[in-house]
Design an enzyme around this catalytic site. Structure first.
Site, PDB file in Angstrom:
ATOM      1  N   HIS A 175     -43.592  70.979  45.784  1.00  0.00           N
ATOM      2  CA  HIS A 175     -44.004  70.738  44.407  1.00  0.00           C
ATOM      3  C   HIS A 175     -45.195  71.638  44.078  1.00  0.00           C
ATOM      4  CE1 HIS A 175     -44.771  68.768  40.644  1.00  0.00           C
ATOM      5  NE2 HIS A 175     -46.004  68.475  41.011  1.00  0.00           N
ATOM      6  N   ASP A 177     -47.770  72.906  41.318  1.00  0.00           N
ATOM      7  CA  ASP A 177     -48.380  72.704  39.997  1.00  0.00           C
ATOM      8  C   ASP A 177     -48.851  74.046  39.431  1.00  0.00           C
ATOM      9  OD1 ASP A 177     -48.452  69.762  39.723  1.00  0.00           O
ATOM     10  OD2 ASP A 177     -49.713  69.861  41.519  1.00  0.00           O
ATOM     11  N   ASP A 289     -43.245  64.287  39.394  1.00  0.00           N
ATOM     12  CA  ASP A 289     -44.690  64.093  39.225  1.00  0.00           C
ATOM     13  C   ASP A 289     -45.195  63.734  37.834  1.00  0.00           C
ATOM     14  OD1 ASP A 289     -47.156  63.874  40.483  1.00  0.00           O
ATOM     15  OD2 ASP A 289     -47.699  65.963  40.128  1.00  0.00           O
ATOM     16  N   ASP A 426     -46.827  68.434  47.717  1.00  0.00           N
ATOM     17  CA  ASP A 426     -47.458  69.504  46.952  1.00  0.00           C
ATOM     18  C   ASP A 426     -47.676  70.755  47.808  1.00  0.00           C
ATOM     19  OD1 ASP A 426     -47.537  67.523  45.101  1.00  0.00           O
ATOM     20  OD2 ASP A 426     -49.713  67.471  44.859  1.00  0.00           O
ATOM     21  N   HIS A 569     -47.629  69.049  33.566  1.00  0.00           N
ATOM     22  CA  HIS A 569     -48.155  67.679  33.631  1.00  0.00           C
ATOM     23  C   HIS A 569     -49.588  67.569  34.161  1.00  0.00           C
ATOM     24  CE1 HIS A 569     -45.920  68.348  37.460  1.00  0.00           C
ATOM     25  NE2 HIS A 569     -47.022  67.839  37.962  1.00  0.00           N
TER      26      HIS A 569
END
Length: 1150
Positions: A175, A177, A289, A426, A569
């Site tokens: 994941h 970001d 998420d 993450d 997000h």
């Protein structure tokens, strides 16, 4: 005289058609041979004949209605063409109030009765799981569930799989970001590029390996940095199913604060990139998420032709209930859908998190032992104090048995014997050692399990779509179809709590400055897309494309990607580190400036009378910007137009698909100003002084406010000149109340300014629709009285302060943990009130220490005059652990129900639940929230996403800003201390509900009225006012630009007209994407004169005749993101769109 004749002829035509239609109806009824006089005792067959006759009558009435609508249109076109723009010349009454005479040109409101049926309720069967009803039924008791703390003990028999093996798909994922603790670029450099480099080499080592990726923003940056050989290898991995790109959006967006324009845009940007570079089309959605889930997202994914999706962050009580009832997999259906066409298969992950300890089964202590990145000697370990062990021949039987027990327990929560086990977290897999540790150890476990037929398990690496495909195969249905026995669900998953009473409702407001900037960028992007596409089409048609800056497409692409990135997000949510917020802000501002350039270049071309004279000079733009920002965290400063003896021209752009009558305010350097229309007709204006604070004027700056009627999606031209036009230049009068404060107030000889030491009596502003009362002490709103009603309606506002808890768990960027109910805001000093009154607008400004409130009432017919414009300039930079809220009290008997929108796309009824803590009752409000009872509806429209609630009957409250000094233990490691001076902008609309129809208030659906939709559009798409740069050659003719030959039905919104890229990146293709949304609306609210011709057409639009001066040469309906044709291109350019649907078309204009 000629005009009168035309109007008379058309009026006679309307009358004739009406009479003739009625004659035909009566004739058909009377000459029916089957009709007998049976004394009232009709046989069954004759009742059905009568029913048929009634239906025919209804049909004829409908046709008659349409014909009259068309004739009305023609009449109004004739009137408009003959008269030219109306000059509204206001006059002052004896009591000091201003009257704006009605326009010489009437407008009408003509809604087909069939178009009103939609909002009256669904015709389909009720879904088994309705989230609104479910949250009322669940106890939310948070019992200790043992090893699965928020669940329960799971038992099974080893024989449960005797008839059908358990099929396990372990899905490795990382994941990433696009900005959170580090900026997008820093994450890419330090982590993401290594993850993708390793993916490329490690997947090629073994064809059994799989990997899942979601964020195209990172993937595209990596792609730009790899060579052709590596690109070919990536395409092979995608082609053979080893690498899956899930969802395929530019980011994994927030679903609470994001607007549906931006959600769709980032999905198109990602999907177009994937198709062009990888030849890939995403099939499954992956959203592990986002902090709660909107029902807008499944709709958009389904319309983009995805068949399945996955979600994770859902309230732990709901997860537990769904697990206990085997409802973790369901068909997610829209509340208005009557035929299941919006259904998408959704998988909800059952446990606390998407990390490895919470994905293999219910016991995190055991699952953590199978996260082989945590092997002893590494940088991270297992908090449960039992480390993983490498798998060897000696321990494989015991380790596989332990893992299989978790798989089996997890499997018991689902209806099928196919099991999904995500394996990631993450920024995982950034080192080759981790790839080896996970893949080698798991492969040994799989090989062992698969070699033991008596265990009845088949385990393997898989992608998300491998899992869904196997599930569909096992349940015997086509991909995306409803497997037998699986439930249907409607509703959304807000608000989210991950443990105890820790509700993630703070991020609905966190960093509101950037939530507002997001919407400013969105409005500019939409405006720039539409104007650029129209300019290119017209330039190509005229053979002038070589003169036009087609390369502006690169600026559009960059802005699309910036807006897309900010939907992430941790971006629009306000939950990133301060340095990352600055990085986002700089990107947003850069794109905003670029979009203003695109708009200026397109408007320049389109407004020229003689296109041959067009010359693009980037060093000397033809138009100036309407405003500028000194920094990414500064509020905009409007451009001051320097007046001269020769006229200064201003080009006005209306980005709405409807003609609009709006008040346009411009800043000029002299109070001696005349404003003329494009044809040179003098216009009435209101001129005001410009204030820099409560009591200080800005020297030599004045505001000119002029009502103008602007063409749909079009451009108009105004002329400004030095000089006075006595009857038409109307000054505002100002009263300033100081309440005993020793302050000096600036004066101006040209404007009456009265300074009053104190006034305690309430006072009112009024226009043709309403009288609005304010408190003489606070300057805040008290009540609204409609001109046609005796009774005042209570609508009073107050400011409140929420504190945070004294315990260790405190509010932060994500969480709202208040220390009880809000307390009244008590300012240090009384406010300074400034009341401005004039012919076209009046306003009350209340200056408090932390907030300046501006309430403006427009004295114009139509949409502008029917609601109150409210702005709050908030500055809480000296607060410590406080949140500032605005509460509206009304006498509406709303009981415990209120309504909030989801992404500006749909409205979701909410219920205040007393059994839940206060913070659980807050919801996201991207564009509106409303309260209603049988008589009235009060809607708060907003220009930025904020958190909203209704804690008591008749109350609506909004959190305006929050300043929090500590982290809330969700990984950010910071509080919210970088507050800015923020302007929150609203419209308050009070509507009467018509008593003629039964009010269905228990439905899971609700819709705004057409007026409410339009009010929202006016607020979110302001007019752009672009002054023509000073030095222009003489004799340059500017002409208004009317792109639409006929107006769109007023329940249609032109979401975008988006230029597509040709093979050469920076040049637009011949085709353009047209995206239309047909809005659902409630006819049960009284329809006022909206100030323009509003008609609906039962969803039919003739695109072929829509664009003035352009032909539709090619029209292809496609899926939402243009990846799939939905029908073969046809010669017909007539389209039909169902209510609430969004339809995408690929078209060629020429």
């Amino acid at each position: 005289m000629k005009l009168k004749k035309q109007v008379t002829v058309c009026g006679a035509a309307i009358f004739c058609v009406a009479v003739f239609s009625l004659y035909l109806m009566l004739d058909r009824v009377q000459h029916d041979p089957t009709r007998h006089q049976n004394g009232g005792n009709f046989p069954r067959s004759q009742i059905s004949v009568l029913q048929n006759r009634i239906e025919q009558l209804e049909q004829l009435l409908e046709e008659n209605h349409e014909i009259i609508s068309h004739i009305k249109d023609s009449v109004l076109e004739l009137t408009a063409n003959v008269e030219g723009p109306p000059a509204l010349l206001p006059y002052s009454m004896a009591n000091g109030s201003w009257v704006v005479p009605p326009e010489p040109r009437p407008s009408f409101f003509s809604v087909s009765p069939q178009d009103c049926q939609f909002a009256l309720g669904s015709r389909g069967q009720k879904p088994e799981l309705q989230m609104l009803a479910l949250s009322e039924e669940l106890p939310f008791d948070n019992l200790d569930g043992g090893v699965w703390k928020q669940g329960f003990d799971i038992s099974y028999s080893p024989h449960d799989w005797d008839t059908e093996d358990l099929q396990v798909f372990v899905v490795p994922h990382s994941h990433n970001d696009p900005g959170w603790l580090k900026t997008f670029d820093k994450y890419y450099t330090e982590q993401t590029q290594h993850i993708l480099n390793n993916m490329l080499s490690k997947l090629q080592e073994d064809p059994r390996r799989r990997f899942l990726w979601a964020e195209v923003s990172f993937f595209a940056k990596w792609w730009d940095n790899i060579n052709a050989q590596k690109r070919a290898a990536v395409r092979r991995l995608v082609g053979n199913g080893q690498l899956e790109i899930a969802t395929g959006g530019w980011v994994m967006p927030d679903e609470a604060n994001s607007h549906y324009f931006a959600l769709i845009d980032q999905l198109i940007e990602g999907h177009q990139w994937l198709e062009k570079n990888l030849g890939a089309t995403p099939r499954s959605g992956w959203a592990v998420d986002p902090f709660g889930y909107s029902s807008t997202m499944p709709y958009l994914l389904r319309r983009a032709n995805l068949t399945s999706m996955l979600i994770q962050r859902v309230h732990y009580t709901i997860k537990k209930h769904f697990a206990a009832t085997h409802s973790l997999e369901f068909m997610w259906r829209q509340t208005w859908d009557s035929d299941s066409s919006t259904d998408i298969f959704c998988h909800m992950m059952p446990f606390y998190s998407y990390d490895v300890p919470h994905t293999c089964g219910p016991d995190p202590k055991i699952c953590c032992q199978f996260d082989f990145k945590r092997l002893p000697g590494g940088r991270i370990n297992c908090p449960w104090k039992v480390p993983p062990r490498a798998i060897t021949e000696a321990n494989v039987a015991e380790r596989a048995g332990l893992l299989l027990d978790q798989y089996r327990k997890k499997s018991r929560l689902f209806r099928s014997n196919v099991l999904l086990v995500p394996l990631g977290d993450d920024f995982r897999y950034d080192k080759p050692q981790e790839w080896d540790a996970q893949f080698f150890n798991y492969q040994r476990l799989f090989d062992f399990l698969n070699s033991k037929p008596d265990l009845h398990v088949q385990a393997q690496f898989g992608t998300l779509s491998d899992y869904f495909d196997a599930l569909y195969k096992r349940t015997g249905v086509e991909p995306g179809a409803r497997p037998p026995g699986f439930p249907v669900l409607s509703g959304d998953f807000f608000s989210y709590a991950d443990r105890e009473d820790h509700y993630w409702t703070g991020y609905y407001t966190s960093r509101p400055f950037y939530k507002g900037l997001d919407r400013v960028l969105e409005a500019h992007l939409r405006g720039a897309e539409i104007l650029y596409s129209l300019a290119v089409a017209h330039a190509r048609r005229s053979g002038l494309a070589s003169q036009y800056p087609l390369s502006n497409l690169a600026l559009l692409t960059e802005a699309r990607r910036t807006l897309g990135l900010f939907q992430h997000h941790d971006a629009i949510t306000g939950t990133a580190k301060e340095a990352v917020v600055v990085d986002y802000g700089v990107r947003l501002l850069r794109s905003l400036v670029n979009l203003k350039q695109v708009i200026i270049n397109a408007a320049h071309y389109l407004v020229l009378g003689d296109k041959e004279t067009y010359h693009f000079d980037p060093e000397a733009p033809f138009l100036q910007m309407d405003d500028s920002r000194t920094n990414h965290d500064a509020l905009p400063e409007r451009t001051v137009i320097q007046l001269e003896s020769s006229p200064r021209y201003v080009v006005l752009f209306n980005p709405l698909e409807q003609e609009r009558l709006s008040l346009v305010s411009l800043l000029v350097n002299s109070p001696r100003v005349r404003v003329l229309s494009e044809e040179g007709q003098p216009l009435a204006i209101q001129i005001s002084v410009h204030w820099s604070s409560a009591t200080d004027l800005v020297p030599d700056v004045y505001q000119v406010s002029v009502p103008v009627r602007l063409p749909a999606l079009g451009l108009s031209v105004l002329q400004l000149q030095l000089g006075l036009d006595g009857p038409r230049t109307l000054p505002s009068s100002v009263r300033v109340y100081l309440y005993g404060r020793q302050l000096s107030v600036s004066r101006h000889e040209a404007f009456p300014i009265r300074v009053i030491d104190s006034g305690t009596s309430d006072f009112a502003l009024s226009n043709r629709y309403m009288q609005v009362w304010f408190s003489g002490l606070t300057g805040l709103l008290k009540s609204i009285q409609r001109v046609d009603e005796e009774q005042e309606r209570r609508v009073d506002t107050e400011f409140l302060i929420y504190g945070t808890r004294t315990s260790k768990d405190k509010s932060g960027a994500y969480l709202f943990l208040p220390d009880g109910e809000a307390k009244p805001y008590v300012p240090k000093d009384p406010p300074v009130l400034r009341i401005t009154e004039g012919p076209f607008f009046s306003e009350v400004v209340a200056h408090y220490e932390h907030v300046h409130q501006i309430v403006r009432l427009y004295n114009l017919p139509g949409v502008e005059g029917l609601s109150l414009d409210m702005s709050f300039l908030v500055d809480i930079r000296d607060y410590i652990n406080k949140e500032l809220a605005l509460r509206i009290h009304t006498d509406i008997n709303s009981q415990a129900t209120f309504f909030t929108d989801l992404n500006g796309f749909q409205v979701q009824p909410r219920r205040f639940l007393k059994k839940l803590p206060l913070q659980a009752n807050f919801y996201p409000m991207p564009v509106m929230a409303y309260l209603q009872d049988a008589q009235n509806r009060l809607t708060l429209h907003t220009a930025q996403a904020l958190g909203v609630s209704s804690l008591r009957s008749g109350q609506l409250e909004v959190i305006l800003d929050r300043r929090l000094m500590q982290d809330d233990n969700r990984g950010l490691g910071q509080g919210l201390k970088d507050n800015k001076r923020t302007c929150n902008h609203f419209r308050l609309l009070l509507e009467r509900r018509t008593p003629v129809r039964e009010v269905h208030d228990g439905l899971p659906t609700s819709y705004p009225s057409l007026l409410s939709h339009l009010t929202s559009m006016y607020l979110n798409t302001p007019v752009f006012a672009l002054p023509v740069a000073k030095k222009q050659p003489p004799g340059l003719a500017l002409r208004s630009f009317h792109p639409l030959a006929s107006s769109l039905p007023c329940d249609f919104h032109l979401l975008n007209l988006r230029s597509l890229q040709a093979k050469d990146e920076n040049v637009p293709a011949a085709e353009t994407a047209l995206i239309l949304h047909r809005k659902g609306f409630d006819c049960g609210l009284e329809a006022k004169n909206l100030g323009f011709n509003c008609t609906t057409s039962q969803g039919k639009v003739a695109l072929g005749s829509l664009f003035h001066g352009l032909d539709v040469l090619f029209l292809q309906p496609t899926s939402l993101t243009l990846l799939y044709p939905l029908a073969s291109p046809s010669n017909s350019t007539d389209i039909f769109v169902e209510p609430m649907e969004i339809a995408t078309f690929c078209l060629r204009l020429g």
